[in-house]
Design a protein around this motif. Structure first.
Motif, PDB file in Angstrom:
ATOM      1  N   TYR A 180      28.487  32.913  43.489  1.00 57.07           N
ATOM      2  CA  TYR A 180      28.048  33.780  42.395  1.00 57.07           C
ATOM      3  C   TYR A 180      27.375  35.054  42.884  1.00 57.07           C
ATOM      4  O   TYR A 180      27.697  36.138  42.418  1.00 57.07           O
ATOM      5  N   CYS A 181      26.428  34.928  43.821  1.00 51.46           N
ATOM      6  CA  CYS A 181      25.687  36.120  44.261  1.00 51.46           C
ATOM      7  C   CYS A 181      25.975  36.513  45.709  1.00 51.46           C
ATOM      8  O   CYS A 181      25.614  37.603  46.132  1.00 51.46           O
ATOM      9  N   ARG A 191      21.233  29.253  40.801  1.00 52.29           N
ATOM     10  CA  ARG A 191      22.401  28.600  40.219  1.00 52.29           C
ATOM     11  C   ARG A 191      22.709  27.321  40.997  1.00 52.29           C
ATOM     12  O   ARG A 191      22.462  27.232  42.190  1.00 52.29           O
TER      13      ARG A 191
END
Length: 62
Positions: A12-13, A35
């Motif tokens: 995600y990041c 997350r």
């Protein structure tokens, strides 16, 4: 046989601050973006397969 590989970065990041989750096998937590995610092995592709369904431009039918 060797152990399963661990992810190198968060999907995600992109951060590398990952920890295994207590939720079980394949579960990971990213400390940077807070997350949680799970990685699973779904199987092997057939030889010559691209891993995506055929589209009209590939000559496949829809």
């Amino acid at each position: 046989m060797s152990e399963r590989a661990a992810p190198f970065y968060c999907p995600y990041c992109g951060d590398e601050d990952l920890q295994p989750s207590e939720e079980g096998h394949g579960a990971w937590e990213c400390r940077a973006c807070s997350r949680a995610f799970r990685l699973t092995f779904r199987g092997l592709l057939a030889p010559g397969s691209t891993g995506r369904p055929p589209s009209a431009s590939d000559g496949g039918t829809t």
